[in-house]
Design an enzyme around this catalytic site. Structure first.
Site, PDB file in Angstrom:
ATOM      1  N   ARG A   1       0.828  -1.206   0.000  1.00  0.00           N
ATOM      2  CA  ARG A   1       0.000   0.000   0.000  1.00  0.00           C
ATOM      3  C   ARG A   1       0.863   1.257   0.000  1.00  0.00           C
ATOM      4  O   ARG A   1       0.543   2.236  -0.663  1.00  0.00           O
ATOM      5  CB  ARG A   1      -0.932   0.005   1.209  1.00  0.00           C
ATOM      6  CG  ARG A   1      -1.925   1.144   1.167  1.00  0.00           C
ATOM      7  CD  ARG A   1      -3.134   0.898   2.045  1.00  0.00           C
ATOM      8  NE  ARG A   1      -4.253   1.701   1.595  1.00  0.00           N
ATOM      9  CZ  ARG A   1      -4.774   2.706   2.306  1.00  0.00           C
ATOM     10  NH1 ARG A   1      -4.288   2.976   3.483  1.00  0.00           N
ATOM     11  NH2 ARG A   1      -5.787   3.394   1.816  1.00  0.00           N
TER      12      ARG A   1
ATOM     13  N   HIS B   1       0.415   4.029  -2.761  1.00  0.00           N
ATOM     14  CA  HIS B   1       0.022   5.397  -2.448  1.00  0.00           C
ATOM     15  C   HIS B   1       1.111   6.413  -2.771  1.00  0.00           C
ATOM     16  O   HIS B   1       0.831   7.589  -3.004  1.00  0.00           O
ATOM     17  CB  HIS B   1      -0.433   5.506  -0.987  1.00  0.00           C
ATOM     18  CG  HIS B   1      -1.872   5.163  -0.807  1.00  0.00           C
ATOM     19  ND1 HIS B   1      -2.657   5.660   0.198  1.00  0.00           N
ATOM     20  CD2 HIS B   1      -2.676   4.363  -1.554  1.00  0.00           C
ATOM     21  CE1 HIS B   1      -3.898   5.198   0.068  1.00  0.00           C
ATOM     22  NE2 HIS B   1      -3.927   4.394  -0.975  1.00  0.00           N
TER      23      HIS B   1
ATOM     24  N   HIS C   1      -5.691  -6.548  -3.159  1.00  0.00           N
ATOM     25  CA  HIS C   1      -6.510  -6.618  -1.942  1.00  0.00           C
ATOM     26  C   HIS C   1      -6.627  -8.030  -1.416  1.00  0.00           C
ATOM     27  O   HIS C   1      -7.432  -8.314  -0.528  1.00  0.00           O
ATOM     28  CB  HIS C   1      -7.886  -5.978  -2.184  1.00  0.00           C
ATOM     29  CG  HIS C   1      -7.861  -4.487  -2.058  1.00  0.00           C
ATOM     30  ND1 HIS C   1      -8.950  -3.690  -2.331  1.00  0.00           N
ATOM     31  CD2 HIS C   1      -6.867  -3.646  -1.706  1.00  0.00           C
ATOM     32  CE1 HIS C   1      -8.641  -2.428  -2.126  1.00  0.00           C
ATOM     33  NE2 HIS C   1      -7.365  -2.368  -1.758  1.00  0.00           N
TER      34      HIS C   1
ATOM     35  N   TRP D   1     -10.552 -10.862   8.663  1.00  0.00           N
ATOM     36  CA  TRP D   1      -9.921 -11.546   9.787  1.00  0.00           C
ATOM     37  C   TRP D   1      -9.453 -12.929   9.361  1.00  0.00           C
ATOM     38  O   TRP D   1      -8.843 -13.633  10.112  1.00  0.00           O
ATOM     39  CB  TRP D   1     -10.917 -11.645  10.944  1.00  0.00           C
ATOM     40  CG  TRP D   1     -11.525 -10.308  11.182  1.00  0.00           C
ATOM     41  CD1 TRP D   1     -11.059  -9.298  11.947  1.00  0.00           C
ATOM     42  CD2 TRP D   1     -12.694  -9.783  10.511  1.00  0.00           C
ATOM     43  NE1 TRP D   1     -11.860  -8.174  11.820  1.00  0.00           N
ATOM     44  CE2 TRP D   1     -12.866  -8.447  10.951  1.00  0.00           C
ATOM     45  CE3 TRP D   1     -13.595 -10.317   9.602  1.00  0.00           C
ATOM     46  CZ2 TRP D   1     -13.913  -7.640  10.512  1.00  0.00           C
ATOM     47  CZ3 TRP D   1     -14.634  -9.491   9.152  1.00  0.00           C
ATOM     48  CH2 TRP D   1     -14.788  -8.161   9.611  1.00  0.00           C
TER      49      TRP D   1
HETATM   50  C1  HEM Z   1     -10.408   1.857  -6.043  1.00  0.00           C
HETATM   51  C2  HEM Z   1      -9.129   1.879  -5.600  1.00  0.00           C
HETATM   52  C3  HEM Z   1      -8.784   1.542  -4.167  1.00  0.00           C
HETATM   53  C4  HEM Z   1      -9.444   1.873  -3.011  1.00  0.00           C
HETATM   54  C5  HEM Z   1     -10.703   2.721  -2.837  1.00  0.00           C
HETATM   55  C6  HEM Z   1      -8.686   1.274  -1.918  1.00  0.00           C
HETATM   56  C7  HEM Z   1      -9.040   1.397  -0.574  1.00  0.00           C
HETATM   57  C8  HEM Z   1      -8.364   0.784   0.474  1.00  0.00           C
HETATM   58  C9  HEM Z   1      -8.708   0.920   1.862  1.00  0.00           C
HETATM   59  C10 HEM Z   1      -9.860   1.770   2.418  1.00  0.00           C
HETATM   60  C11 HEM Z   1      -7.832   0.154   2.571  1.00  0.00           C
HETATM   61  C12 HEM Z   1      -7.780  -0.015   4.091  1.00  0.00           C
HETATM   62  C13 HEM Z   1      -6.714   0.907   4.664  1.00  0.00           C
HETATM   63  C14 HEM Z   1      -6.636   0.739   6.183  1.00  0.00           C
HETATM   64  O1  HEM Z   1      -7.711   0.832   6.822  1.00  0.00           O
HETATM   65  O2  HEM Z   1      -5.509   0.524   6.721  1.00  0.00           O
HETATM   66  C15 HEM Z   1      -6.946  -0.452   1.623  1.00  0.00           C
HETATM   67  C16 HEM Z   1      -5.914  -1.305   1.975  1.00  0.00           C
HETATM   68  C17 HEM Z   1      -5.011  -1.856   1.059  1.00  0.00           C
HETATM   69  N1  HEM Z   1      -4.927  -1.540  -0.283  1.00  0.00           N
HETATM   70 FE1  HEM Z   1      -6.316  -0.563  -1.361  1.00  0.00          FE
HETATM   71  N2  HEM Z   1      -7.608   0.598  -2.410  1.00  0.00           N
HETATM   72  C18 HEM Z   1      -7.620   0.748  -3.779  1.00  0.00           C
HETATM   73  C19 HEM Z   1      -6.681   0.258  -4.676  1.00  0.00           C
HETATM   74  C20 HEM Z   1      -5.537  -0.426  -4.312  1.00  0.00           C
HETATM   75  C21 HEM Z   1      -4.440  -0.758  -5.222  1.00  0.00           C
HETATM   76  C22 HEM Z   1      -4.382  -0.356  -6.696  1.00  0.00           C
HETATM   77  C23 HEM Z   1      -3.511  -1.447  -4.494  1.00  0.00           C
HETATM   78  C24 HEM Z   1      -2.183  -2.019  -4.911  1.00  0.00           C
HETATM   79  C25 HEM Z   1      -1.870  -2.359  -6.157  1.00  0.00           C
HETATM   80  C26 HEM Z   1      -4.040  -1.547  -3.137  1.00  0.00           C
HETATM   81  C27 HEM Z   1      -3.409  -2.216  -2.106  1.00  0.00           C
HETATM   82  C28 HEM Z   1      -3.871  -2.260  -0.795  1.00  0.00           C
HETATM   83  C29 HEM Z   1      -3.281  -3.093   0.245  1.00  0.00           C
HETATM   84  C30 HEM Z   1      -2.107  -4.058   0.076  1.00  0.00           C
HETATM   85  C31 HEM Z   1      -3.995  -2.839   1.417  1.00  0.00           C
HETATM   86  C32 HEM Z   1      -3.769  -3.444   2.797  1.00  0.00           C
HETATM   87  C33 HEM Z   1      -2.956  -2.451   3.610  1.00  0.00           C
HETATM   88  C34 HEM Z   1      -2.614  -2.969   4.996  1.00  0.00           C
HETATM   89  O3  HEM Z   1      -2.712  -4.197   5.233  1.00  0.00           O
HETATM   90  O4  HEM Z   1      -2.204  -2.143   5.865  1.00  0.00           O
HETATM   91  N3  HEM Z   1      -5.255  -0.926  -3.052  1.00  0.00           N
HETATM   92  N4  HEM Z   1      -7.286  -0.071   0.350  1.00  0.00           N
HETATM   93  C1  LIG Z   2     -10.246  -9.829   1.152  1.00  0.00           C
HETATM   94  C2  LIG Z   2     -10.033  -8.324   1.119  1.00  0.00           C
HETATM   95  C3  LIG Z   2     -10.941  -7.507   0.470  1.00  0.00           C
HETATM   96  N1  LIG Z   2     -10.795  -6.187   0.410  1.00  0.00           N
HETATM   97  C4  LIG Z   2      -9.745  -5.576   0.998  1.00  0.00           C
HETATM   98  C5  LIG Z   2      -9.611  -4.183   0.904  1.00  0.00           C
HETATM   99  C6  LIG Z   2      -8.536  -3.574   1.487  1.00  0.00           C
HETATM  100  C7  LIG Z   2      -7.576  -4.312   2.182  1.00  0.00           C
HETATM  101  C8  LIG Z   2      -7.667  -5.687   2.278  1.00  0.00           C
HETATM  102  C9  LIG Z   2      -8.760  -6.335   1.689  1.00  0.00           C
HETATM  103  C10 LIG Z   2      -8.915  -7.740   1.731  1.00  0.00           C
HETATM  104  N2  LIG Z   2      -7.961  -8.510   2.376  1.00  0.00           N
END
Ligand code: HEM
Ligand SMILES: Cc1cnc2ccccc2c1N
Length: 290
Positions: A45, A49, A173, A189
């Site tokens: 992430r 970002h 995700h 979880w």
């Molecule tokens: C429509 C586009 C996207 C939205 C709205 C979105 C939204 C979010 C949100 C709300 C979280 C939770 C953050 C938290 O509460 O810590 C999250 C986590 C995450 N996102 Fe996305 N995301 C998007 C696209 C992406 C993309 C393009 C990637 C990477 C290629 C990505 C990778 C991740 C990862 C790996 C996490 C887990 C972070 C953690 O475990 O701390 N996301 N995302």
């Molecule tokens: C299975 C799942 C689905 N959505 C997500 C969105 C943000 C971060 C983690 C996710 C995730 N493990």
């Protein structure tokens, strides 16, 4: 002028593989972080970002200047929690003073994908630290999870991505989790969040319902109530132009891996110009070096 990749004098694949190996070792020492999610999701992430602020119309943002440590970017709500990833990597900025923040943060994402069983991500160095206000993107350029598929399509248009690339990128995700203190979303979880697989797509094709709770609107799976999807995740099955790729990737992990590798490598390099013929590095995993 354009953001031209500028590699630190004399640094080669060998030097960056050493940084890769240090990051991988520290991930291995912290597998119990965040309830067992480890640092994989956090680092992916951070890389995303750092890059997702890019605007192809104004040619601003992107990973080149490593500006997330500066206000206002550091305090953009969308970046809540990412200090954990930056702090995790900080010791390597000290140990390897020649590496830029942008290179370190994007490299961290490459290590996280490869060491969690994901595809090889081609990567090129040459991002340069900036300390100038003009290089810091304004807030509000990262996506909002409460929106629908049309919003998602339009958001990624600004980065230059099409439908297939958008679905591939969202497959990340499969890693990590949501944290109410960061985004107001919560979970999952289940144990799936420390392995890079096509699990996100397989699960997404299952049946989901809106979770009854006091946090942000999100979904939980009908079967176990222990997995979650964001509204923008569910949006991928609501729009036909996305759903066809969700099905493709749910059925074929190798195809997902190939498409994710290309799209993620492109994401990390948005806004950067590389001298003609600059070949990307392909890092060995820890396992491949044993
Ligand atoms: C429509 C586009 C996207 C939205 C709205 C979105 C939204 C979010 C949100 C709300 C979280 C939770 C953050 C938290 O509460 O810590 C999250 C986590 C995450 N996102 Fe996305 N995301 C998007 C696209 C992406 C993309 C393009 C990637 C990477 C290629 C990505 C990778 C991740 C990862 C790996 C996490 C887990 C972070 C953690 O475990 O701390 N996301 N995302
Ligand atoms: C299975 C799942 C689905 N959505 C997500 C969105 C943000 C971060 C983690 C996710 C995730 N493990």
């Amino acid at each position: 002028g354009a953001n031209v990749a500028t590699v630190p004098q004399g640094k080669t694949l060998k030097d960056y593989q050493e940084v890769y190996n240090d990051i991988a070792a520290k991930i291995e020492e912290n597998l119990d972080y965040d309830g067992g999610a480890g640092f994989y999701g956090q680092l992916v992430r951070l890389a995303w970002h750092s890059s997702g602020t890019y605007d192809k119309n104004t040619k601003t943002g992107g990973s080149y200047y490593g500006t997330m440590i500066f206000y206002p970017e550091a305090s953009d709500g969308a970046n809540n929690g990412l200090a954990n990833g930056r702090d995790f990597l900080y010791e390597f900025a000290v140990k390897y003073p020649w590496i830029s923040r942008g290179d370190l943060w994007t490299l961290g994402g490459v290590v996280a994908v490869q060491e969690s069983g994901g595809p090889k991500i081609p990567w090129r160095p040459g991002r340069v630290d900036s300390y100038e206000k003009k290089d810091i993107p304004e807030n509000g350029n990262l996506p909002d999870a409460s929106q629908d598929g049309k919003y998602v399509r339009n958001y990624f248009k600004r980065l230059g991505f099409g439908d297939r690339e958008i679905v591939a990128l969202l497959g990340a995700h499969c890693l990590g989790k949501c944290h109410p203190e960061n985004s107001g979303y919560d979970g999952p979880w289940g144990p799936s969040f420390n392995m890079f697989t096509n699990d996100f797509f397989v699960r997404l094709l299952g049946s989901w319902h809106v979770r009854q709770w006091d946090g942000e609107k999100q979904y939980e799976d009908d079967e176990t109530n222990s997995f979650m999807m964001l509204p923008t995740d569910i949006a991928l099955k609501e729009e036909s132009y996305f759903l066809k790729y969700v099905k493709l990737y749910a059925a074929d992990q190798d195809l997902f891996f190939a498409d994710f590798s290309k799209a993620f490598a492109t994401l990390l390099e948005l806004g950067i110009e590389y001298p003609r013929g600059t070949k990307p590095f392909l890092f060995k995993t820890v396992e491949e070096q044993e």
